[in-house]
Write a protein that holds these residues in place. Sequence first.
Motif, PDB file in Angstrom:
ATOM      1  N   ALA A   1       0.669  -1.156  -0.063  1.00  0.00           N
ATOM      2  CA  ALA A   1      -0.017  -0.060  -0.023  1.00  0.00           C
ATOM      3  C   ALA A   1       0.657   1.301   0.053  1.00  0.00           C
ATOM      4  O   ALA A   1       0.510   2.138  -0.748  1.00  0.00           O
ATOM      5  CB  ALA A   1      -1.113  -0.111   1.025  1.00  0.00           C
ATOM      6  N   PRO A   2       1.929   1.338   0.804  1.00  0.00           N
ATOM      7  CA  PRO A   2       2.664   2.792   0.638  1.00  0.00           C
ATOM      8  C   PRO A   2       3.390   2.808  -0.477  1.00  0.00           C
ATOM      9  O   PRO A   2       3.656   4.037  -1.214  1.00  0.00           O
ATOM     10  CB  PRO A   2       3.846   2.549   1.936  1.00  0.00           C
ATOM     11  CG  PRO A   2       2.979   1.419   2.738  1.00  0.00           C
ATOM     12  CD  PRO A   2       2.239   0.680   2.217  1.00  0.00           C
ATOM     13  N   CYS A   3       3.652   1.633  -1.165  1.00  0.00           N
ATOM     14  CA  CYS A   3       4.390   1.909  -2.504  1.00  0.00           C
ATOM     15  C   CYS A   3       3.603   2.473  -3.709  1.00  0.00           C
ATOM     16  O   CYS A   3       3.895   3.450  -4.378  1.00  0.00           O
ATOM     17  CB  CYS A   3       4.936   0.480  -3.005  1.00  0.00           C
ATOM     18  SG  CYS A   3       6.080  -0.486  -2.150  1.00  0.00           S
ATOM     19  N   ASN A   4       2.137   1.811  -3.399  1.00  0.00           N
ATOM     20  CA  ASN A   4       1.134   2.765  -4.301  1.00  0.00           C
ATOM     21  C   ASN A   4       0.815   3.833  -3.987  1.00  0.00           C
ATOM     22  O   ASN A   4       0.513   4.622  -4.987  1.00  0.00           O
ATOM     23  CB  ASN A   4      -0.276   1.617  -3.992  1.00  0.00           C
ATOM     24  CG  ASN A   4      -0.177   0.324  -4.898  1.00  0.00           C
ATOM     25  OD1 ASN A   4      -0.712   0.261  -6.021  1.00  0.00           O
ATOM     26  ND2 ASN A   4       0.214  -0.596  -4.297  1.00  0.00           N
ATOM     27  N   HIS A   5       0.683   4.490  -2.710  1.00  0.00           N
ATOM     28  CA  HIS A   5       0.421   5.719  -2.290  1.00  0.00           C
ATOM     29  C   HIS A   5       1.707   6.805  -3.007  1.00  0.00           C
ATOM     30  O   HIS A   5       1.616   7.692  -3.484  1.00  0.00           O
ATOM     31  CB  HIS A   5       0.410   5.975  -1.060  1.00  0.00           C
ATOM     32  CG  HIS A   5      -0.794   5.232  -0.546  1.00  0.00           C
ATOM     33  ND1 HIS A   5      -0.733   4.842   0.985  1.00  0.00           N
ATOM     34  CD2 HIS A   5      -2.010   4.726  -1.014  1.00  0.00           C
ATOM     35  CE1 HIS A   5      -2.067   4.400   1.235  1.00  0.00           C
ATOM     36  NE2 HIS A   5      -2.655   4.346   0.033  1.00  0.00           N
ATOM     37  N   LEU A   6       2.878   5.976  -2.962  1.00  0.00           N
ATOM     38  CA  LEU A   6       4.255   6.860  -3.175  1.00  0.00           C
ATOM     39  C   LEU A   6       4.169   7.082  -4.749  1.00  0.00           C
ATOM     40  O   LEU A   6       4.326   8.081  -5.179  1.00  0.00           O
ATOM     41  CB  LEU A   6       5.634   6.207  -2.936  1.00  0.00           C
ATOM     42  CG  LEU A   6       6.778   6.691  -3.471  1.00  0.00           C
ATOM     43  CD1 LEU A   6       6.983   8.304  -2.879  1.00  0.00           C
ATOM     44  CD2 LEU A   6       7.914   5.916  -3.228  1.00  0.00           C
ATOM     45  N   SER A   7       3.692   5.969  -5.623  1.00  0.00           N
ATOM     46  CA  SER A   7       3.757   6.037  -6.833  1.00  0.00           C
ATOM     47  C   SER A   7       2.412   7.028  -7.567  1.00  0.00           C
ATOM     48  O   SER A   7       2.484   7.391  -8.472  1.00  0.00           O
ATOM     49  CB  SER A   7       3.644   4.628  -7.568  1.00  0.00           C
ATOM     50  OG  SER A   7       4.947   4.091  -7.683  1.00  0.00           O
TER      51      SER A   7
END
Length: 187
Positions: free
Chosen positions: A61-67
């Motif tokens: 989820a944090p990777c998705n938010h960053l992207s």
Amino acid sequence: SDCINSNCKKGLRGGSYCTPKQGDLFPHFIAVDQHGESVDIYDFSMNDKMIVVEFGAAWCAPCNHLSSWISSGDTTLKKNRWWKDEYSVVKDMIDNGDIFFITILYQDPMREPANYDTVYDWHEKYPKKQVPILADEYADIHQWIKPTGYPCINILDQNMRLINFTTRGLGEAFDILSGLQPIPMLD
């Protein structure tokens, strides 16, 4: 005894393992990108720019938010308690081509090894022409970093040496990029 940089860490289940440290060379890595082409990460070297390597997984989820933030400016990422307003400059640096920002995914949404479909789908979801997305199909970079959390962001100098090394998070890298911390000097 076979640690090449004398930077051994104790493992959670006993024993020890070698881990990268500041100044170490990033491994030579060739991977498929979102366009189906083989990309040599060393092609980004020697351009007088820092190379920011985000290591993550499509299920993170944090990777998705960053992207999503990098791609569209989505502010969901900024709701995290660790977010600092100074980090906003990182997106500007990517947009302006002041740094190379590279995303390396090692797993797809089903926690299977990443492949072309994984990075293609990621790019379709978070289009950003300035950000190459590479598949760590054989977990080569995963084995080198040994991440404990995602995203895991490290910065390289133009000679592919680690400016910082972390196994989790973006705080240290973003503190350096935003000027909150000085760029560490390498030997």
